[in-house]
Design a protein around this motif. Sequence first.
Motif, mmCIF file in Angstrom:
data_model
loop_
_atom_site.group_PDB
_atom_site.id
_atom_site.type_symbol
_atom_site.label_atom_id
_atom_site.label_comp_id
_atom_site.label_asym_id
_atom_site.label_seq_id
_atom_site.Cartn_x
_atom_site.Cartn_y
_atom_site.Cartn_z
ATOM 1 N N SER A 153 -0.774 -3.001 -4.768
ATOM 2 C CA SER A 153 -1.009 -4.337 -4.213
ATOM 3 C C SER A 153 -2.316 -4.404 -3.434
ATOM 4 O O SER A 153 -2.857 -5.482 -3.240
ATOM 5 N N PHE B 123 -7.928 4.118 0.646
ATOM 6 C CA PHE B 123 -6.464 4.057 0.634
ATOM 7 C C PHE B 123 -6.008 3.093 -0.440
ATOM 8 O O PHE B 123 -6.756 2.220 -0.901
ATOM 9 N N LYS C 106 -2.320 0.734 -1.352
ATOM 10 C CA LYS C 106 -0.977 0.312 -0.960
ATOM 11 C C LYS C 106 -0.171 0.031 -2.217
ATOM 12 O O LYS C 106 -0.584 -0.762 -3.068
ATOM 13 N N THR D 287 3.581 -1.113 -4.008
ATOM 14 C CA THR D 287 4.851 -1.831 -3.829
ATOM 15 C C THR D 287 5.647 -1.725 -5.116
ATOM 16 O O THR D 287 5.081 -1.474 -6.192
ATOM 17 N N THR E 44 8.787 7.026 2.201
ATOM 18 C CA THR E 44 8.956 5.799 2.986
ATOM 19 C C THR E 44 9.546 6.143 4.345
ATOM 20 O O THR E 44 10.245 7.154 4.502
ATOM 21 N N GLN F 63 7.526 -0.210 0.011
ATOM 22 C CA GLN F 63 6.070 -0.147 -0.006
ATOM 23 C C GLN F 63 5.616 1.076 0.799
ATOM 24 O O GLN F 63 6.319 1.536 1.690
ATOM 25 N N THR G 257 1.636 3.175 2.006
ATOM 26 C CA THR G 257 0.164 3.215 1.958
ATOM 27 C C THR G 257 -0.281 4.679 1.900
ATOM 28 O O THR G 257 0.081 5.487 2.768
ATOM 29 N N GLN H 144 -3.145 7.277 2.296
ATOM 30 C CA GLN H 144 -4.413 7.367 3.018
ATOM 31 C C GLN H 144 -5.258 8.551 2.513
ATOM 32 O O GLN H 144 -4.812 9.356 1.702
#
Length: 1341
Positions: free
Chosen positions: A469, A475, A477, A479, A511, A518, A520, A522
């Motif tokens: 997304s 990075f 992200k 979903t 998670t 979702q 992220t 890094q």
Amino acid sequence: MAAERGARRLFSTSSLWLYCLLLLFGRPAPGAAAARSGSPPQSPGASIRTFTPFYFLVEPVDTLSVRGSSVILNCSAYSEPSPKIEWKKDGTFLNLVSDDRRQLLPDGSLFISNVVHSKHNKPDEGYYQCVATVDSLGTIVSRTAKLTVAGLPRFTSQPEPSSVYAGNSAILNCEVNADLVPFVRWEQNRQPLLLDDRIIKLPGGTLVISNVTEGDGGLYRCIIESGGPPKYSDEAELKVLPDPEETLNLVFLKQPSSLVRVIGQSTVLPCVASGLPAPAMRWMKNEETLDTEGSERLVLLAGGSLEISDITEDDAGTYFCIADNGNETIEAQAELTVQAQPEFLKQPANIYAHESMDIVFECEVTGKPTPTVKWVKNGDMVIPSDYFKIVKEHNLQVLGLVKSDEGFYQCIAENDVGNAQAGAQLIILEHDVAIPTLPPTSLTSATTDHLAPATTGPLPSAPRDVVASLVSTRFIKLTWRTPASDPHGDNLTYSVFYTKEGIARERVENTSRPGEMQVTIQNLMPATVYVFRVVAQNKHGFGESSAPLRVETQPEVQLPGPAPNIRAYATSPTSITVTWETPLSGNGEIQNYKLYYMEKGTDKEQDVDISSHSYTLNGLKKYTEYSFRVVAYNKHGPGVSTQDVAVRTLSDVPSAAPQNLSLEVRNSKSIMIHWQPPSPATQNGQITGYKIRYRKASRKSDVTETLVTGTQLSQLIEGLDRGTEYNFRVAALTVNGTGPATDWLSTETFESDLDETRVPEVPSSLHVRPLVTSIVVSWTPPENQNIVVRGYAIGYGIGSPHAQTIKVDYKQRYYTIENLDPSSHYVITLKAFNNVGEGIPLYESAVTRPHTDTSEVDLFVINAPYTPVPDPTPMMPPVGVQASILSHDTIRITWADNSLPKHQKITDSRYYTVRWKTNIPANTKYKNANATTLSYLVTGLKPNTLYEFSVMVTKGRRSSTWSMTAHGTTFELVPTSPPKDVTVVSKEGKPRTIIVNWQPPSEANGKITGYIIYYSTDVNAEIHDWVIEPVVGNRLTHQIQELTLDTPYYFKIQARNSKGMGPMSEAVQFRTPKADSSDKMPNDQASGSSGKGSRLPDLGSDYKPPMSGSNSPHGSPTSPLDSNMLLVIIVSVGVITIVVVVIIAVFCTRRTTSHQKKKRAACKSVNGSHKYKGNSKDVKPPDLWIHHERLELKPIDKSPDPNPIMTDTPIPRNSQDITPVDNSMDSNIHQRRNSYRGHESEDSMSTLAGRRGMRPKMMMPFDSQPPQPLNHHIHSVKTASIGTLGRSRPPMPVVVPSAPEVQETTRMLEDSESSYEPDELTKEMAHLEGLMKDLNAITTA
């Protein structure tokens, strides 16, 4: 490990898809975090593996040993099962199975018996490391321990005679190498000296005597006892003088010097002063007076020296030694630097983890100097990469674990003082085993931790609609939607697996709470493709994996700019401080900085994470240039790097001695010294000069010092004594001080200067290499180095070498002839010249190459087993290769490089390879060595052996072909083995004569110029009581006569070359045969009929001629004859016998004058090789035996060399004795003067008189002089010329018997004055010829 990772990177995208599909059928996901050492399970039930105790109980320590002793390096490791112990030396595993000196003890320790250590062979000295391995578990390594072997005992300074006033202090120097100090003791008047509070020995070996009394006077010497024979110093007398009752100024006899010590050690700061009144000594540190009375660690020793025990870091500082006697005060100071071995403030901890996780092993160390840290996994060095990183200076971070990462990791810290290690175990659990979180009560091999098994039930299907997304530069992200099997998904947790495309090492991100869909990711790289997949987990376990998602990050944006004002400066020889400021365009808050640094000349860049604006790097190399750059990081990632800034660490004293020290004797009073600088890595600064120390070998305490400034690499030492051996050593200087010196190197000045009364000999070799318009000429000097060479003349021309001539200096070894015509045949000549003139020329021809040939590489290599294929533009091979013989085992190779500038200075990274082998066609095995200068010292060669050398230059990936070869023969050395296969046999028909045979020594080390045979009837007799038989040349057999029958004799043989005598062979026993009827006649008479050049013996009145008409040596009868023929033969023999008796009688009463006799003898000796043919005119003695009264002169064996020269057989004259003959020789003196001894054609005979004396004969050379009458004075011995005038004779044994009375001798001489006139002799000979013809006529009839 690296190979496995590299193989995994070879997966293609299709392979990755197949890999992911397999994971859909049950591959679980790991837990959320790794567990540290000893963590228990979350709930009991399922079993997990536990950490295995695996560590060293004992580790090896630094050890000092002596040559010939035994050493144990202790090592013991604990584990169940028991580990396998191996040893490394200098980083290489030792093969202990086939090693008879090194042995592995049951506990894992290494036992070394009979330590070997010499100047050129040090197989046992080095760094040792113990390696423990448990199969299927891993490997750990111990700390490294240094084994030092004490060198050969030698003194750097020795005691010297001195005087001291009673009540004062005295010192006697005896400085030795640091590793020999424990083996030093002192003697007074050859008796062991007991040390006490008044008499002490300083750490360097120096003896200090305080409050001297009369009993302290005497002779002192120090002794080194390091396992071998004790080494004694010179003796020095200490005189104790009475108090002069006057004041004397204070002076320091010994001052303190700056020291570096390690925490926990002890040290002594020496300080001894002398004066009247005797001074009181006290110490200060950093302006504070030290209390030595009330301290247990600080002790004031005899003379005033300060001893500090159990050193701590607080002891570092400046110490002042103060001497005060009330009249004056003097002081001296020294710096004490305290260092500390590495210690761990935080050791690595054991870790549980799952695959794809990231872990960090923590390690904090301290020490002085600051230790450097390296990591080892299962005994192998961890090399930093994208997945193995050093963070926070010393910690090891491993990203994206794989199963092969499991094992033992060790943090190894080391500095100049020592090293230490600490380790931890990494266990990667299966995905269905949870990671323990709480510390256990205990962890042993019998403990098992359990987890509750997952309950059975449906597993979740794959998460749906996985999308990126948000995609940034650093990075991404992700979903997704819940799996179809669980639409609500409130209790589901998710794990996201990701990796760079094409890389098999996968990382994981979980998670943070159930139901979250979702995450992220890094710390990604910009503009890089990543592959993602998501796995859901419920209370029953992990479900199916989603399909792989391929996403590429955005290019870099909004990154920090370069950090301004970056500066770097050196703070010590091993540390550099770098500072910078905040970037002007930070594009947000700067999170941290990364400092990159790299040593100049390498391509390995290292980095350090830093949060401040400055950092000091420690543990760098001395006087080495480093480059630095800084990169600032913000939330988006790394910014723009600064420009590189370079700085060099501070200089220090050199840590190694100069290289390739060589000595060149110029004449009888000067020696030229050559050397090369220490290797660049050990110079530690700019070399500002060199310190030369030299001394006479006979006076080692009298050392002269000379300083050479600048980069000069040679020095002429003049004003030396003739024919004297000198020792030399050289040390390099920087602005910081003097480095270590080379070992002493010896050479001897000439007895006389080089000869310039004749022209030089021909140069020993000439090589030419034609190019298109030039020819490179190289050569080597004449082999005879005793004639002065002032230079070389090179002549050249088309078809003739006389068109042009060029003269060059005597030092030059190559020259390039320019401006020649292509494709032309040139003749080149080379002559050495001096002030007398030019020597014999050496010729060579060459054809220049055509214009179309642009190659500058000579690919013509003779007898080279392998020549590398050159690049399209290869290097030019070195030219002018020259071999200079320095000793029996050392040759110095020098050359020139035409690709260098004219000054021949090397400024790039090129190096040279020297190869050599013996010049034997069957030998194709070369030895090689690399050099960075234009010379190399080849050592360890065999004596008197011809070697060939060639050189190749390499620069980067370009190499030249091998140069033309140079040859050199090492100097001779005395034979180091005796003659072999010595056998003794009796001569057939002559039981009192034996023949000795032997073979040359296996290690002749030169041309054998002779042998000496020793024999005796007593094998235990002193060697000077044995009889000596010299053999000249390389003959391998010798005959000895007049031995006693039925007597055991012992024989030894010794070989000789131009350098001296070798060792004797073992004694060989031989018993002469028993007497029989054929032995009643003496050998010298029995051999009278042997034929060649033998005079008829004095048969005596009782002699009866044999009945046989044959002259057979065995007396075998002839075939039967009829009575008439027998009668004719009897009559003939009778007539001949009467004639012979008449002639002998005439000869005995009428002789030629002494002058005529010697003239005939000289003439006959010239033709001594002619065989006797039976004609009376040819009758002559063999090699001359001169019986002059009781004086007997006999030539020794002749060498097979047709031109024997006196200098080829240098048998020492002083090893011979003059022995009287026993009294049995007094009879028949007159008769002996008129007879010749029989002489065998193949061997020379030994006299009976000399042999019965059982003493060696004196060897006297016959000088070259014209024939002259023998001097009849009974008490003088004159030499006589026997052969061709002007030729040197080999020495002849002389037996000097006891002389008779002068009156008797004079009377005997007067009786023998009658002589033949020439006409009378001619008539007698003609008459004898007539008789012989009559005999022939009778026999024919």
